[in-house]
Scaffold this active site. Structure first.
Site, PDB file in Angstrom:
ATOM      1  N   ASP A   3     -18.674  94.873 -28.774  1.00  0.00           N
ATOM      2  CA  ASP A   3     -20.031  94.338 -28.922  1.00  0.00           C
ATOM      3  C   ASP A   3     -20.896  95.377 -29.626  1.00  0.00           C
ATOM      4  OD1 ASP A   3     -21.693  91.936 -27.099  1.00  0.00           O
ATOM      5  OD2 ASP A   3     -22.859  93.486 -28.146  1.00  0.00           O
ATOM      6  N   SER A   5     -27.522  84.120 -31.849  1.00  0.00           N
ATOM      7  CA  SER A   5     -27.378  82.818 -31.184  1.00  0.00           C
ATOM      8  C   SER A   5     -28.674  82.040 -30.988  1.00  0.00           C
ATOM      9  CB  SER A   5     -26.730  83.041 -29.809  1.00  0.00           C
ATOM     10  OG  SER A   5     -27.648  83.705 -28.943  1.00  0.00           O
ATOM     11  N   THR A  60     -20.314  75.712 -31.539  1.00  0.00           N
ATOM     12  CA  THR A  60     -21.402  75.008 -30.857  1.00  0.00           C
ATOM     13  C   THR A  60     -21.493  73.554 -31.296  1.00  0.00           C
ATOM     14  OG1 THR A  60     -23.819  74.909 -30.736  1.00  0.00           O
ATOM     15  CG2 THR A  60     -22.918  75.995 -32.661  1.00  0.00           C
ATOM     16  N   ASP A  61     -22.044  72.733 -30.404  1.00  0.00           N
ATOM     17  CA  ASP A  61     -22.260  71.320 -30.783  1.00  0.00           C
ATOM     18  C   ASP A  61     -23.327  71.185 -31.861  1.00  0.00           C
ATOM     19  OD1 ASP A  61     -24.507  71.935 -29.239  1.00  0.00           O
ATOM     20  OD2 ASP A  61     -24.275  70.247 -27.856  1.00  0.00           O
ATOM     21  N   GLU A  62     -24.110  72.255 -32.091  1.00  0.00           N
ATOM     22  CA  GLU A  62     -25.178  72.161 -33.095  1.00  0.00           C
ATOM     23  C   GLU A  62     -24.632  71.961 -34.504  1.00  0.00           C
ATOM     24  OE1 GLU A  62     -28.545  74.706 -32.861  1.00  0.00           O
ATOM     25  OE2 GLU A  62     -28.529  74.731 -30.680  1.00  0.00           O
ATOM     26  N   TYR A 121     -29.333  78.794 -38.037  1.00  0.00           N
ATOM     27  CA  TYR A 121     -28.322  79.159 -37.026  1.00  0.00           C
ATOM     28  C   TYR A 121     -27.125  78.210 -37.104  1.00  0.00           C
ATOM     29  CZ  TYR A 121     -25.928  78.932 -32.529  1.00  0.00           C
ATOM     30  OH  TYR A 121     -24.967  78.871 -31.570  1.00  0.00           O
ATOM     31  N   SER A 122     -27.398  76.901 -36.991  1.00  0.00           N
ATOM     32  CA  SER A 122     -26.267  75.961 -36.949  1.00  0.00           C
ATOM     33  C   SER A 122     -25.524  75.949 -38.280  1.00  0.00           C
ATOM     34  CB  SER A 122     -26.717  74.564 -36.541  1.00  0.00           C
ATOM     35  OG  SER A 122     -27.764  74.098 -37.344  1.00  0.00           O
ATOM     36  N   LYS A 176     -23.125  78.809 -38.155  1.00  0.00           N
ATOM     37  CA  LYS A 176     -21.997  78.540 -37.252  1.00  0.00           C
ATOM     38  C   LYS A 176     -21.026  77.532 -37.881  1.00  0.00           C
ATOM     39  CE  LYS A 176     -21.390  79.776 -33.533  1.00  0.00           C
ATOM     40  NZ  LYS A 176     -20.667  80.975 -33.002  1.00  0.00           N
ATOM     41  N   VAL A 182     -43.713  74.375 -23.845  1.00  0.00           N
ATOM     42  CA  VAL A 182     -42.777  73.283 -24.137  1.00  0.00           C
ATOM     43  C   VAL A 182     -43.042  72.803 -25.560  1.00  0.00           C
ATOM     44  CG1 VAL A 182     -42.158  70.907 -23.531  1.00  0.00           C
ATOM     45  CG2 VAL A 182     -42.549  72.609 -21.727  1.00  0.00           C
ATOM     46  N   ASP A 213     -44.262  72.136 -32.237  1.00  0.00           N
ATOM     47  CA  ASP A 213     -42.819  71.874 -32.185  1.00  0.00           C
ATOM     48  C   ASP A 213     -42.037  72.889 -33.026  1.00  0.00           C
ATOM     49  OD1 ASP A 213     -40.594  70.558 -31.334  1.00  0.00           O
ATOM     50  OD2 ASP A 213     -41.099  68.633 -32.237  1.00  0.00           O
TER      51      ASP A 213
HETATM   52  P1  NAD Z   1     -25.906  85.962 -26.857  1.00  0.00           P
HETATM   53  O1  NAD Z   1     -26.950  86.062 -27.909  1.00  0.00           O
HETATM   54  O2  NAD Z   1     -26.306  86.004 -25.419  1.00  0.00           O
HETATM   55  O3  NAD Z   1     -24.819  87.102 -27.064  1.00  0.00           O
HETATM   56  C1  NAD Z   1     -24.335  87.454 -28.333  1.00  0.00           C
HETATM   57  C2  NAD Z   1     -23.637  88.799 -28.215  1.00  0.00           C
HETATM   58  O4  NAD Z   1     -23.088  89.123 -29.494  1.00  0.00           O
HETATM   59  C3  NAD Z   1     -24.573  89.955 -27.821  1.00  0.00           C
HETATM   60  O5  NAD Z   1     -23.986  90.723 -26.801  1.00  0.00           O
HETATM   61  C4  NAD Z   1     -24.712  90.761 -29.106  1.00  0.00           C
HETATM   62  O6  NAD Z   1     -24.924  92.147 -28.882  1.00  0.00           O
HETATM   63  C5  NAD Z   1     -23.368  90.506 -29.772  1.00  0.00           C
HETATM   64  N1  NAD Z   1     -23.422  90.675 -31.234  1.00  0.00           N
HETATM   65  C6  NAD Z   1     -24.358  90.205 -32.091  1.00  0.00           C
HETATM   66  N2  NAD Z   1     -24.079  90.605 -33.336  1.00  0.00           N
HETATM   67  C7  NAD Z   1     -22.923  91.332 -33.275  1.00  0.00           C
HETATM   68  C8  NAD Z   1     -22.118  91.987 -34.245  1.00  0.00           C
HETATM   69  N3  NAD Z   1     -22.454  91.977 -35.547  1.00  0.00           N
HETATM   70  N4  NAD Z   1     -20.995  92.602 -33.835  1.00  0.00           N
HETATM   71  C9  NAD Z   1     -20.649  92.626 -32.512  1.00  0.00           C
HETATM   72  N5  NAD Z   1     -21.381  92.037 -31.558  1.00  0.00           N
HETATM   73  C10 NAD Z   1     -22.512  91.384 -31.934  1.00  0.00           C
HETATM   74  O7  NAD Z   1     -25.122  84.610 -27.182  1.00  0.00           O
HETATM   75  P2  NAD Z   1     -24.467  83.534 -26.194  1.00  0.00           P
HETATM   76  O8  NAD Z   1     -25.488  82.546 -25.805  1.00  0.00           O
HETATM   77  O9  NAD Z   1     -23.672  84.238 -25.162  1.00  0.00           O
HETATM   78  O10 NAD Z   1     -23.468  82.815 -27.213  1.00  0.00           O
HETATM   79  C11 NAD Z   1     -22.152  83.329 -27.416  1.00  0.00           C
HETATM   80  C12 NAD Z   1     -21.429  82.441 -28.419  1.00  0.00           C
HETATM   81  O11 NAD Z   1     -21.387  81.101 -27.939  1.00  0.00           O
HETATM   82  C13 NAD Z   1     -22.126  82.377 -29.782  1.00  0.00           C
HETATM   83  O12 NAD Z   1     -21.140  82.376 -30.766  1.00  0.00           O
HETATM   84  C14 NAD Z   1     -22.869  81.043 -29.748  1.00  0.00           C
HETATM   85  O13 NAD Z   1     -22.990  80.528 -31.037  1.00  0.00           O
HETATM   86  C15 NAD Z   1     -21.940  80.199 -28.894  1.00  0.00           C
HETATM   87  N6  NAD Z   1     -22.552  79.124 -28.103  1.00  0.00           N
HETATM   88  C16 NAD Z   1     -23.630  79.363 -27.321  1.00  0.00           C
HETATM   89  C17 NAD Z   1     -24.132  78.323 -26.515  1.00  0.00           C
HETATM   90  C18 NAD Z   1     -25.317  78.549 -25.607  1.00  0.00           C
HETATM   91  O14 NAD Z   1     -25.815  77.584 -25.007  1.00  0.00           O
HETATM   92  N7  NAD Z   1     -25.807  79.760 -25.418  1.00  0.00           N
HETATM   93  C19 NAD Z   1     -23.535  77.070 -26.538  1.00  0.00           C
HETATM   94  C20 NAD Z   1     -22.436  76.863 -27.381  1.00  0.00           C
HETATM   95  C21 NAD Z   1     -21.930  77.898 -28.145  1.00  0.00           C
HETATM   96  O1  DAU Z   2     -26.225  73.390 -28.068  1.00  0.00           O
HETATM   97  C1  DAU Z   2     -25.712  74.675 -28.041  1.00  0.00           C
HETATM   98  C2  DAU Z   2     -26.773  75.667 -28.450  1.00  0.00           C
HETATM   99  O2  DAU Z   2     -27.704  75.746 -27.371  1.00  0.00           O
HETATM  100  C3  DAU Z   2     -26.215  77.044 -28.784  1.00  0.00           C
HETATM  101  O3  DAU Z   2     -25.399  76.943 -29.910  1.00  0.00           O
HETATM  102  C4  DAU Z   2     -27.341  78.049 -29.031  1.00  0.00           C
HETATM  103  O4  DAU Z   2     -26.799  79.343 -29.208  1.00  0.00           O
HETATM  104  C5  DAU Z   2     -28.257  78.055 -27.826  1.00  0.00           C
HETATM  105  O5  DAU Z   2     -29.344  78.920 -28.054  1.00  0.00           O
HETATM  106  C6  DAU Z   2     -28.754  76.651 -27.531  1.00  0.00           C
HETATM  107  O6  DAU Z   2     -29.667  76.191 -28.572  1.00  0.00           O
HETATM  108  P1  DAU Z   2     -31.027  75.408 -28.245  1.00  0.00           P
HETATM  109  O7  DAU Z   2     -31.940  75.566 -29.375  1.00  0.00           O
HETATM  110  O8  DAU Z   2     -30.730  74.033 -27.759  1.00  0.00           O
HETATM  111  O9  DAU Z   2     -31.497  76.289 -26.943  1.00  0.00           O
HETATM  112  P2  DAU Z   2     -32.932  76.852 -26.510  1.00  0.00           P
HETATM  113  O10 DAU Z   2     -32.762  77.381 -25.120  1.00  0.00           O
HETATM  114  O11 DAU Z   2     -33.536  77.724 -27.535  1.00  0.00           O
HETATM  115  O12 DAU Z   2     -33.814  75.529 -26.430  1.00  0.00           O
HETATM  116  C7  DAU Z   2     -33.433  74.423 -25.614  1.00  0.00           C
HETATM  117  C8  DAU Z   2     -34.461  73.308 -25.866  1.00  0.00           C
HETATM  118  O13 DAU Z   2     -35.728  73.724 -25.317  1.00  0.00           O
HETATM  119  C9  DAU Z   2     -34.723  73.022 -27.332  1.00  0.00           C
HETATM  120  O14 DAU Z   2     -34.933  71.628 -27.509  1.00  0.00           O
HETATM  121  C10 DAU Z   2     -36.007  73.787 -27.647  1.00  0.00           C
HETATM  122  C11 DAU Z   2     -36.747  73.761 -26.315  1.00  0.00           C
HETATM  123  N1  DAU Z   2     -37.602  74.940 -26.037  1.00  0.00           N
HETATM  124  C12 DAU Z   2     -37.029  76.181 -26.130  1.00  0.00           C
HETATM  125  C13 DAU Z   2     -37.778  77.316 -25.882  1.00  0.00           C
HETATM  126  C14 DAU Z   2     -37.160  78.697 -26.023  1.00  0.00           C
HETATM  127  C15 DAU Z   2     -38.923  74.784 -25.632  1.00  0.00           C
HETATM  128  O15 DAU Z   2     -39.419  73.646 -25.521  1.00  0.00           O
HETATM  129  N2  DAU Z   2     -39.654  75.904 -25.376  1.00  0.00           N
HETATM  130  C16 DAU Z   2     -39.144  77.171 -25.505  1.00  0.00           C
HETATM  131  O16 DAU Z   2     -39.899  78.153 -25.281  1.00  0.00           O
END
Ligand code: NAD
Ligand code: DAU
Length: 341
Positions: free
Chosen positions: A33, A85, A125-127, A153-154, A157, A209, A275
């Site tokens: 990491d 992410s 990711t589903d995104e 982002y998406s 990915k 929100v 938004d």
């Molecule tokens: P996160 O942001 O919490 O963690 C990402 C980690 O990657 C961090 O520890 C960061 O230090 C490390 N990182 C970033 N850039 C790097 C680099 N260049 N080299 C090495 N390490 C690096 O993310 P998360 O929410 O745990 O997501 C993990 C994976 O799952 C991602 O690929 C994300 O796209 C995917 N994902 C996330 C969600 C979600 O809801 N969070 C859902 C579906 C898929």
């Molecule tokens: O679907 C998987 C994805 O889910 C992952 O690939 C991403 O890494 C992860 O960050 C997440 O993406 P979202 O954009 O869906 O997650 P987030 O928590 O940022 O936002 C969830 C929903 O809430 C989204 O519709 C935006 C809304 N939101 C988010 C924040 C941070 C708010 O309304 N207020 C906020 O302050």
């Protein structure tokens, strides 16, 4: 087996490292990491002394470093969680998303090819499927749904996914890809909806929100995501994509109100703000392939997972308060200051 987990100091990678280190004491887990703002070694405290666990600091997009590491370690399996992410950050600064998510992934793919990795798994990711309309609850993302991204982002990915699948078709690299819905659970960085709202509500701060709060997300407990990835890596078919989700759709406003109710805080804390640009309306996963082929079933529903998660944030205030105060960045220096740069 020697398994490289990248991004294991983040939310899902960290939970996955805990799961693997405890479940497979005979396997060697190397956590690579970069420790960006989202990486936190405090998440790894429960496993840092285990004999089958090691941490290495480095950048997945640093070709020389990655090739040296792969040559030295001869990994059997690579599981790539490392990424930028957060969608909001990709709107204000897309470039690092290309650097880490696309170039980082292709660097790992090249090293996996060069050093004969037996399985490369991409955590996606589903995104990548874009969004679904709010008035069509009958529609779900399947593995055949066309990629149709909305945010930088998406898009990064989806690009990475296409490279992973191209390396299978062109070079025969043994890959799998998983595309999961929104995760929640312990150790999630408090910029994401659920931990952000918990932390702010506890401080009696306004809860931002986006828009009307009617966008829908399909929430899966991170534990169920970890189990699914382990199953796919061990038993999934090479060259295949697997969707992961548990049919737990909620509007954002429902999620926020659930948190407020559980914490005994008033709904007057909710503030509707501008938004998100390009805000995806609804995500909803059809997980049938994973269920039918690999026998996966989630342990948690949203209703069982959310109270447990809120309790975790109440019991582990230090973990997220350190993040909010920036103190976690000192932990690395304290732990590894003399050993690593
Ligand atoms: P996160 O942001 O919490 O963690 C990402 C980690 O990657 C961090 O520890 C960061 O230090 C490390 N990182 C970033 N850039 C790097 C680099 N260049 N080299 C090495 N390490 C690096 O993310 P998360 O929410 O745990 O997501 C993990 C994976 O799952 C991602 O690929 C994300 O796209 C995917 N994902 C996330 C969600 C979600 O809801 N969070 C859902 C579906 C898929
Ligand atoms: O679907 C998987 C994805 O889910 C992952 O690939 C991403 O890494 C992860 O960050 C997440 O993406 P979202 O954009 O869906 O997650 P987030 O928590 O940022 O936002 C969830 C929903 O809430 C989204 O519709 C935006 C809304 N939101 C988010 C924040 C941070 C708010 O309304 N207020 C906020 O302050």
């Amino acid at each position: 087996m020697k398994i490289l987990v990248t991004g294991g100091a983040g939310f899902i990678g960290g939970n996955f490292v805990h799961y693997m280190v405890n479940k497979y004491p005979e396997d060697e887990i190397v956590n690579l990491d970069l420790l960006t703002y989202a990486g936190n070694l405090e998440t790894l405290k429960p496993v840092e002394d285990k004999p089958n666990y090691r941490f290495v600091r480095g950048d997945i997009a640093d070709r020389t470093f990655i090739f040296d590491l792969f040559e030295k370690e001869q990994f059997d399996v690579v599981i790539n969680f490392a990424a930028e992410s957060h969608v909001d950050r990709s709107i204000t600064g897309p470039q690092i998303f290309v650097q880490t998510n696309v170039l980082g992934t292709t660097t790992l793919l090249d090293a996996s090819r060069a050093f004969g990795v037996k399985r490369y798994h991409q955590v996606s990711t589903d995104e990548v499927y874009g969004d679904l309309p709010l008035d069509r609850p009958d529609l779900f993302f399947t593995e055949e749904t066309p990629l149709h991204t909305s945010s930088p982002y998406s898009s990064s990915k989806a690009s990475a996914d296409l490279f992973v699948l191209a390396y299978h078709r062109t070079f025969g690299l043994p890959v799998t890809v998983s595309r999961c819905s929104n995760n929640y659970g312990p150790y999630q960085f408090p910029e994401k909806l659920i931990p952000l709202m918990i932390a702010r509500a506890l401080a009696d701060e306004k809860l931002p929100v986006y828009g009307e709060g009617l966008n829908v997300r399909d929430w899966l407990h991170v534990y169920d995501h970890c189990v699914a990835i382990d199953l796919i890596v061990r038993n999934g078919k090479v060259g295949e994509v697997y969707n992961i989700g548990g049919h737990n759709e909620r509007t954002n406003i429902e999620v926020v109100k659930t948190i407020l109710k559980a914490l005994g805080k008033p709904e007057s804390l909710i503030e509707h703000v501008e938004d998100r640009k390009g805000h995806d309306r609804r995500y909803a996963i059809d997980p049938q392939k994973l269920e039918n082929e690999l026998g996966w079933k989630p342990v948690y529903t949203f209703d069982s997972g959310i109270p447990e998660t809120i309790q975790w944030y109440l019991d582990n205030r230090e973990w997220w308060e350190h993040i909010i105060s920036g103190e976690y960045q000192d932990y690395f220096k304290e732990m590894y200051g003399e050993k690593l740069q």
